[in-house]
Design a protein around this motif. Sequence first.
Motif, mmCIF file in Angstrom:
data_model
loop_
_atom_site.group_PDB
_atom_site.id
_atom_site.type_symbol
_atom_site.label_atom_id
_atom_site.label_comp_id
_atom_site.label_asym_id
_atom_site.label_seq_id
_atom_site.Cartn_x
_atom_site.Cartn_y
_atom_site.Cartn_z
ATOM 1 N N ALA A 38 0.818 -1.204 0.000
ATOM 2 C CA ALA A 38 0.000 0.000 0.000
ATOM 3 C C ALA A 38 0.854 1.257 0.000
ATOM 4 O O ALA A 38 0.403 2.305 -0.429
ATOM 5 C CB ALA A 38 -0.923 -0.008 1.214
ATOM 6 N N SER A 39 2.102 1.126 0.472
ATOM 7 C CA SER A 39 2.945 2.307 0.488
ATOM 8 C C SER A 39 3.517 2.601 -0.893
ATOM 9 O O SER A 39 4.053 3.669 -1.144
ATOM 10 C CB SER A 39 4.087 2.110 1.487
ATOM 11 N N MET A 40 3.439 1.619 -1.803
ATOM 12 C CA MET A 40 3.947 1.815 -3.159
ATOM 13 C C MET A 40 2.943 2.674 -3.930
ATOM 14 O O MET A 40 1.749 2.371 -3.940
ATOM 15 C CB MET A 40 4.085 0.438 -3.836
ATOM 16 N N PRO A 41 3.383 3.758 -4.554
ATOM 17 C CA PRO A 41 2.410 4.641 -5.199
ATOM 18 C C PRO A 41 1.719 3.978 -6.381
ATOM 19 O O PRO A 41 2.320 3.183 -7.103
ATOM 20 C CB PRO A 41 3.266 5.827 -5.666
ATOM 21 N N LEU A 42 0.472 4.298 -6.556
ATOM 22 C CA LEU A 42 -0.257 3.826 -7.725
ATOM 23 C C LEU A 42 0.135 4.706 -8.899
ATOM 24 O O LEU A 42 0.124 5.927 -8.808
ATOM 25 C CB LEU A 42 -1.756 3.911 -7.479
ATOM 26 N N GLN A 43 0.478 4.058 -9.982
ATOM 27 C CA GLN A 43 1.018 4.795 -11.114
ATOM 28 C C GLN A 43 -0.012 4.878 -12.230
ATOM 29 O O GLN A 43 -0.717 3.917 -12.509
ATOM 30 C CB GLN A 43 2.277 4.071 -11.618
ATOM 31 N N GLN A 44 -0.083 6.035 -12.834
ATOM 32 C CA GLN A 44 -0.894 6.186 -14.040
ATOM 33 C C GLN A 44 0.049 6.599 -15.153
ATOM 34 O O GLN A 44 0.863 7.509 -14.979
ATOM 35 C CB GLN A 44 -1.979 7.232 -13.830
ATOM 36 N N ILE A 45 -0.049 5.916 -16.284
ATOM 37 C CA ILE A 45 0.946 6.177 -17.331
ATOM 38 C C ILE A 45 0.312 6.781 -18.571
ATOM 39 O O ILE A 45 -0.778 6.395 -18.982
ATOM 40 C CB ILE A 45 1.735 4.895 -17.706
ATOM 41 N N ALA A 46 1.037 7.728 -19.127
ATOM 42 C CA ALA A 46 0.600 8.378 -20.358
ATOM 43 C C ALA A 46 0.999 7.510 -21.542
ATOM 44 O O ALA A 46 1.936 6.704 -21.454
ATOM 45 C CB ALA A 46 1.239 9.752 -20.468
ATOM 46 N N VAL A 47 0.304 7.702 -22.642
ATOM 47 C CA VAL A 47 0.565 6.889 -23.831
ATOM 48 C C VAL A 47 2.022 7.024 -24.273
ATOM 49 O O VAL A 47 2.660 6.038 -24.657
ATOM 50 C CB VAL A 47 -0.390 7.304 -24.976
ATOM 51 N N GLU A 48 2.584 8.227 -24.141
ATOM 52 C CA GLU A 48 3.965 8.426 -24.608
ATOM 53 C C GLU A 48 4.980 7.673 -23.747
ATOM 54 O O GLU A 48 6.103 7.440 -24.175
ATOM 55 C CB GLU A 48 4.312 9.920 -24.692
ATOM 56 N N ASP A 49 4.582 7.301 -22.533
ATOM 57 C CA ASP A 49 5.494 6.548 -21.656
ATOM 58 C C ASP A 49 5.253 5.049 -21.730
ATOM 59 O O ASP A 49 5.926 4.268 -21.065
ATOM 60 C CB ASP A 49 5.301 6.998 -20.203
ATOM 61 N N PHE A 50 4.293 4.652 -22.528
ATOM 62 C CA PHE A 50 3.856 3.261 -22.562
ATOM 63 C C PHE A 50 4.996 2.308 -22.910
ATOM 64 O O PHE A 50 5.192 1.288 -22.250
ATOM 65 C CB PHE A 50 2.708 3.127 -23.571
ATOM 66 N N THR A 51 5.770 2.640 -23.936
ATOM 67 C CA THR A 51 6.824 1.731 -24.395
ATOM 68 C C THR A 51 7.863 1.497 -23.303
ATOM 69 O O THR A 51 8.275 0.358 -23.049
ATOM 70 C CB THR A 51 7.499 2.286 -25.662
ATOM 71 N N GLN A 52 8.263 2.560 -22.637
ATOM 72 C CA GLN A 52 9.272 2.426 -21.583
ATOM 73 C C GLN A 52 8.737 1.587 -20.411
ATOM 74 O O GLN A 52 9.422 0.699 -19.902
ATOM 75 C CB GLN A 52 9.693 3.814 -21.084
ATOM 76 N N VAL A 53 7.501 1.864 -20.021
ATOM 77 C CA VAL A 53 6.916 1.114 -18.895
ATOM 78 C C VAL A 53 6.743 -0.351 -19.289
ATOM 79 O O VAL A 53 6.970 -1.257 -18.485
ATOM 80 C CB VAL A 53 5.576 1.748 -18.463
ATOM 81 N N ALA A 54 6.363 -0.576 -20.547
ATOM 82 C CA ALA A 54 6.217 -1.955 -21.019
ATOM 83 C C ALA A 54 7.555 -2.683 -20.981
ATOM 84 O O ALA A 54 7.627 -3.853 -20.582
ATOM 85 C CB ALA A 54 5.648 -1.970 -22.432
ATOM 86 N N PHE A 55 8.625 -1.993 -21.370
ATOM 87 C CA PHE A 55 9.956 -2.607 -21.339
ATOM 88 C C PHE A 55 10.318 -3.021 -19.913
ATOM 89 O O PHE A 55 10.817 -4.121 -19.673
ATOM 90 C CB PHE A 55 10.990 -1.628 -21.900
ATOM 91 N N GLU A 56 10.035 -2.142 -18.969
ATOM 92 C CA GLU A 56 10.320 -2.471 -17.568
ATOM 93 C C GLU A 56 9.449 -3.653 -17.113
ATOM 94 O O GLU A 56 9.894 -4.503 -16.341
ATOM 95 C CB GLU A 56 10.069 -1.245 -16.682
ATOM 96 N N GLY A 57 8.225 -3.696 -17.632
ATOM 97 C CA GLY A 57 7.335 -4.818 -17.305
ATOM 98 C C GLY A 57 7.861 -6.134 -17.853
ATOM 99 O O GLY A 57 7.733 -7.180 -17.207
ATOM 100 N N VAL A 58 8.452 -6.091 -19.025
ATOM 101 C CA VAL A 58 9.028 -7.307 -19.615
ATOM 102 C C VAL A 58 10.190 -7.795 -18.753
ATOM 103 O O VAL A 58 10.318 -8.999 -18.481
ATOM 104 C CB VAL A 58 9.492 -7.045 -21.065
ATOM 105 N N LEU A 59 11.019 -6.870 -18.293
ATOM 106 C CA LEU A 59 12.141 -7.267 -17.432
ATOM 107 C C LEU A 59 11.626 -7.933 -16.151
ATOM 108 O O LEU A 59 12.177 -8.936 -15.685
ATOM 109 C CB LEU A 59 13.001 -6.038 -17.090
ATOM 110 N N ARG A 60 10.560 -7.376 -15.585
ATOM 111 C CA ARG A 60 9.976 -7.971 -14.375
ATOM 112 C C ARG A 60 9.478 -9.386 -14.675
ATOM 113 O O ARG A 60 9.696 -10.318 -13.901
ATOM 114 C CB ARG A 60 8.820 -7.110 -13.862
ATOM 115 N N ALA A 61 8.815 -9.536 -15.832
ATOM 116 C CA ALA A 61 8.261 -10.851 -16.193
ATOM 117 C C ALA A 61 9.373 -11.869 -16.438
ATOM 118 O O ALA A 61 9.250 -13.037 -16.046
ATOM 119 C CB ALA A 61 7.381 -10.716 -17.435
#
Lengths: 172, 77
Positions: free
Chosen positions: B13-36
């Motif tokens: 709960a202490s981790m902030p909830l993130q909202q992402i803009a379309v222009e940041d989608f690719t970068q966030v997706a890349f980080e998501g792939v690394l997590r996966a």
Amino acid sequence: MHDPDERDALRPPEGKAEDTRSASDSLPLCPSAQPEMESSVVFGVVGGSVEEPRLAYLKEPQPVTDEILELSGPVKPTEVFRFAAPCAGSGCKHFDGADCSLAKRTVSMLPAAVNKIPPCRIRPRCRWWRQEGVAACMRCPVVVTENYRSTEEQRRVADPPVGKGGFLCHES
Amino acid sequence: MDHEPSEASKGRASMPLQQIAVEDFTQVAFEGVLRAIEARNREDFRLPYGPIIYGIVWDPDMQLREVFGPQGSTPGQ
């Protein structure tokens, strides 16, 4: 004061506000759908860490395209993204004839994961929210559709009801 | 029924909830792939179960009924 997302979330699920929309616009959306389903959209990306996955919600859900699916590279899109698509109803093992049993079990068996309502754009049409209200939203951010690092609790919740297929597991 | 957050989930709960803009989608997706990838490669990966599907699970019986009818007969039989 609540932001618009919170106002949406706090409205009772019975208070459907889609009267002026077309029938297809008001169909409930499964918030843990598959990308190949018709009208599927990406509404979140699983971030956080392996131990504590945390969904980042898109400001604008995106229709599924080949380009988006290719972004998941060597893993499956459902390990990285969350997709929403019209609820399959009785075509899904979790549907009990009236409700989504997965949403029910999620709320009754898993603890709330966050203490703030997520900034989710699909909420007004989300089946889990319509059925379970904010309690579902408070558990949504830790849901990973295809999850290699599930807890035993999550595994039990994800299991379709007995008589509708039993425990689901994959060979890796 | 609502639950009190567990100790572990209080941490989340202490981790902030993130909202992402379309222009940041690719970068966030890349980080998501690394997590996966990391999730798949952890030594304590829970074999032999493999991943769970936490979401829609097609009912094969239902799909067959849609194709073959309620008695399992093929159309025209």
